[in-house]
Design a protein around this motif. Structure first.
Motif, PDB file in Angstrom:
ATOM      1  N   GLU A 129       0.821  -1.225   0.000  1.00 34.01           N
ATOM      2  CA  GLU A 129       0.000   0.000   0.000  1.00 34.01           C
ATOM      3  C   GLU A 129       0.845   1.260   0.000  1.00 34.01           C
ATOM      4  O   GLU A 129       0.470   2.266  -0.583  1.00 34.01           O
ATOM      5  CB  GLU A 129      -0.957   0.020   1.204  1.00 34.01           C
ATOM      6  N   SER A 130       2.013   1.190   0.642  1.00 32.25           N
ATOM      7  CA  SER A 130       2.863   2.379   0.710  1.00 32.25           C
ATOM      8  C   SER A 130       3.573   2.646  -0.617  1.00 32.25           C
ATOM      9  O   SER A 130       4.293   3.627  -0.763  1.00 32.25           O
ATOM     10  CB  SER A 130       3.872   2.261   1.848  1.00 32.25           C
ATOM     11  N   TYR A 131       3.374   1.753  -1.590  1.00 23.92           N
ATOM     12  CA  TYR A 131       3.881   1.994  -2.944  1.00 23.92           C
ATOM     13  C   TYR A 131       2.754   2.335  -3.921  1.00 23.92           C
ATOM     14  O   TYR A 131       2.940   3.113  -4.826  1.00 23.92           O
ATOM     15  CB  TYR A 131       4.608   0.758  -3.487  1.00 23.92           C
ATOM     16  N   ILE A 132       1.598   1.663  -3.752  1.00 28.04           N
ATOM     17  CA  ILE A 132       0.591   1.798  -4.812  1.00 28.04           C
ATOM     18  C   ILE A 132      -0.783   2.238  -4.301  1.00 28.04           C
ATOM     19  O   ILE A 132      -1.756   2.194  -5.057  1.00 28.04           O
ATOM     20  CB  ILE A 132       0.457   0.483  -5.629  1.00 28.04           C
ATOM     21  N   GLY A 133      -0.900   2.627  -3.043  1.00 28.20           N
ATOM     22  CA  GLY A 133      -2.143   3.251  -2.586  1.00 28.20           C
ATOM     23  C   GLY A 133      -2.293   4.593  -3.285  1.00 28.20           C
ATOM     24  O   GLY A 133      -1.293   5.244  -3.601  1.00 28.20           O
ATOM     25  N   ASN A 134      -3.515   5.024  -3.546  1.00 31.39           N
ATOM     26  CA  ASN A 134      -3.757   6.265  -4.285  1.00 31.39           C
ATOM     27  C   ASN A 134      -2.960   7.457  -3.778  1.00 31.39           C
ATOM     28  O   ASN A 134      -2.390   8.212  -4.559  1.00 31.39           O
ATOM     29  CB  ASN A 134      -5.233   6.638  -4.197  1.00 31.39           C
ATOM     30  N   ARG A 135      -2.941   7.600  -2.453  1.00 30.82           N
ATOM     31  CA  ARG A 135      -2.265   8.749  -1.870  1.00 30.82           C
ATOM     32  C   ARG A 135      -0.788   8.766  -2.273  1.00 30.82           C
ATOM     33  O   ARG A 135      -0.238   9.778  -2.672  1.00 30.82           O
ATOM     34  CB  ARG A 135      -2.391   8.647  -0.347  1.00 30.82           C
ATOM     35  N   LYS A 154       3.855  10.346  -5.855  1.00 33.83           N
ATOM     36  CA  LYS A 154       4.871   9.905  -6.806  1.00 33.83           C
ATOM     37  C   LYS A 154       4.679  10.614  -8.151  1.00 33.83           C
ATOM     38  O   LYS A 154       5.640  11.065  -8.773  1.00 33.83           O
ATOM     39  CB  LYS A 154       4.758   8.387  -6.980  1.00 33.83           C
ATOM     40  N   LEU A 155       3.435  10.726  -8.557  1.00 33.28           N
ATOM     41  CA  LEU A 155       3.124  11.380  -9.823  1.00 33.28           C
ATOM     42  C   LEU A 155       3.661  12.810  -9.825  1.00 33.28           C
ATOM     43  O   LEU A 155       4.369  13.223 -10.749  1.00 33.28           O
ATOM     44  CB  LEU A 155       1.607  11.363 -10.039  1.00 33.28           C
ATOM     45  N   LYS A 156       3.327  13.535  -8.791  1.00 27.14           N
ATOM     46  CA  LYS A 156       3.805  14.912  -8.648  1.00 27.14           C
ATOM     47  C   LYS A 156       5.324  14.980  -8.761  1.00 27.14           C
ATOM     48  O   LYS A 156       5.880  15.785  -9.498  1.00 27.14           O
ATOM     49  CB  LYS A 156       3.407  15.436  -7.270  1.00 27.14           C
ATOM     50  N   ARG A 157       5.970  14.126  -7.988  1.00 34.21           N
ATOM     51  CA  ARG A 157       7.423  14.117  -7.917  1.00 34.21           C
ATOM     52  C   ARG A 157       8.026  13.778  -9.282  1.00 34.21           C
ATOM     53  O   ARG A 157       8.916  14.469  -9.780  1.00 34.21           O
ATOM     54  CB  ARG A 157       7.843  13.060  -6.889  1.00 34.21           C
ATOM     55  N   ASP A 158       7.507  12.725  -9.906  1.00 37.25           N
ATOM     56  CA  ASP A 158       8.088  12.265 -11.166  1.00 37.25           C
ATOM     57  C   ASP A 158       7.845  13.254 -12.305  1.00 37.25           C
ATOM     58  O   ASP A 158       8.679  13.410 -13.201  1.00 37.25           O
ATOM     59  CB  ASP A 158       7.521  10.890 -11.549  1.00 37.25           C
TER      60      ASP A 158
END
Lengths: 322, 322
Positions: B186-192, B197-201
């Protein structure tokens, strides 16, 4: 009361084949131990038949007083059909209809299963899992295997291969595993890998283990690491700590996922005792979810050397292969 | 034939509360949708009561024609006693005896469970899990949750909290998880986490996603990554690929361990379709054990928006909370 209250439990292993006459309380009342590789496949089956007959003579019972034969084997077993698909480390056992063979020779109902399930049944009925409804049983040996009990019954899975707990990955990359996978817990803490790691780490560090190895004619064994840990050797303690942490990470997943009441750990590595169970418990306490970790107990297997024979007898008693 | 062939399914969620009248074939024949946070707890319960009465009037049936009420809720539920321990993201629900409240007002047997179990029941009876004996159902949303079916029945675990599939770790270190653990899937692929990650990438890379975000008034949403992937955007495709691989690593463990026949994936992230399911399948093919991976089918959940209501109706129909 019927006299039909005996069972035969056979623990067919890579090194030894143990055959036991077991009473309805799970007690072994007669036992034979054979060296497996001294016999060809059919000879070994004949030896099992011979042992059963000897037990009957010795204990003055008839073969029809024996309700069933259970056999645990290290490999892929079709427990529904009673066929040995193949065995790990024992050649000559491809697609052997062992159930049919034994039944035709002895006229006693026979049941087969893999050694992990058989050990789990033993611990469930007469060992560390008595009266527990949901549990996981693990063996830490050359391989890391397991069995699952759900609502008081052994759970075998869709293809009868459930319980491969050694092949739960604990890392994205990690070492290549024997099973073809990557980062499986077995590839970190299976005996073979642990011995390799021991060799490698000893080259770089000081440890009592080195002296102990020298004393035993340069025979590297994990038991020596137990011994050194008990003597306070820092290297040895750290060695088992690392195993405990890794096992704890994998078990955190199991505990969160299936919320078991108990986890039973057997196999040679479990003999490291507190040096393993201490860090293991701490890891689970730190990582697993609160409700799950509060109710789960992590304990050592209780049946030891006889687990295979007793478990196989339970298999014959239960007869509930689905 | 008795007319007692209706069920009420309530899907009480953080955003919406859906109440449905469901027939014995799992079909919703009347439905109300409420905005959850517009009501206080007791008001919401009154609204459920009111809806049930309205359904009866509209469909010309009596409340005694309704065999049971099932309620799915996002939180910790004591399904044995019918008590809501607490709800995630909905205040005012600590230790509420919802079963008793509804039963006293409507005189209809009521059953509660968490939303993941309810969804699993829905998919098992009327969705992607029909006629399957051993399956795991996963929701990929803010949290990553799941339900387990063993031998055709929902498995709830020792403390009724089994199925926390989002908290299986896939790494030894990895990010700190909401649950207190480390490296949970969950700490990799939970929505939050995915949004972070999206923002960062996106700061570091070129992507159509940036334009899409601009077009939607700078509202960052994972749906835009789906959209960009369908348009061939490399960044978006890689983004879902990474999710698929990570999910695949976790599921490899589940597949090896419990040898399920089917894995059903629902929740918003599942809408990434082939961009997620492709890399997921490849990862499992590469990593999971041969027999296990050959028989398991990974499929998308089928009931969609109505899963909660239909599943809750199944809960009321089954009544087998152990």
């Amino acid at each position: 009361m019927s006299k039909k209250n005996y069972y035969i439990g056979v623990d067919l292993g890579g090194s030894y084949t143990k055959i036991g006459l077991v009473n309805r309380f799970g007690k072994i009342i007669a036992k034979t131990v054979l060296t497996t590789n001294r016999y060809k496949r059919n000879q070994l089956i004949d030896e099992i038949v011979f042992s059963v007959k000897s037990f009957c003579l010795k204990k003055k019972i008839k073969t029809k007083d024996i309700s069933g034969i259970g056999v645990g084997l290290p490999g892929l077993i079709d427990s529904r059909k009673g066929i040995v698909r193949y065995l790990v480390n024992i050649p000559g056992w491809k697609n052997v209809h062992m159930k049919r063979l034994l039944e035709s020779k002895l006229k006693i109902k026979t049941f087969l299963d893999n050694d992990e399930n058989v050990m789990t049944l033993g611990e469930l009925h007469y060992g560390a899992g008595k009266n527990v409804k949901n549990l996981v049983c693990i063996t830490l040996g050359t391989g890391v295997g397991g069995g699952i009990v759900i609502n008081g019954k052994l759970y075998r899975g869709t293809d009868l291969v459930a319980g491969e707990i050694g092949h739960i990955p604990i890392s994205e990359s990690g070492p290549k595993c024997n099973c073809g996978g990557t980062g499986c817990i077995e590839s970190y803490i299976g005996n073979r890998y642990l011995r390799k790691k021991l060799k490698r780490d000893l080259k770089k560090q000081k440890s009592l283990v080195k002296n102990l190895i020298k004393k035993s004619n340069y025979r590297l064994s994990l038991k020596l690491v137990d011994k050194a840990a008990k003597m306070g050797d820092r290297f040895a303690i750290e060695f088992w700590k690392d195993v405990g942490i890794k096992l704890g990470i994998m078990l955190t997943g199991v505990i969160n996922f299936i919320n078991p009441e108990r986890i039973i750990i057997g196999g040679g590595v479990a003999n490291a005792g507190k040096f393993l169970f201490g860090p293991l418990g701490m890891t689970i306490n730190k990582r697993a979810m609160k409700i799950q970790r509060k109710s789960v107990k992590i304990v050592k297997a209780r049946l030891g050397e006889d687990a295979g024979v007793i478990g196989a007898a339970v298999l014959a008693k239960e007869r509930d292969i689905v």
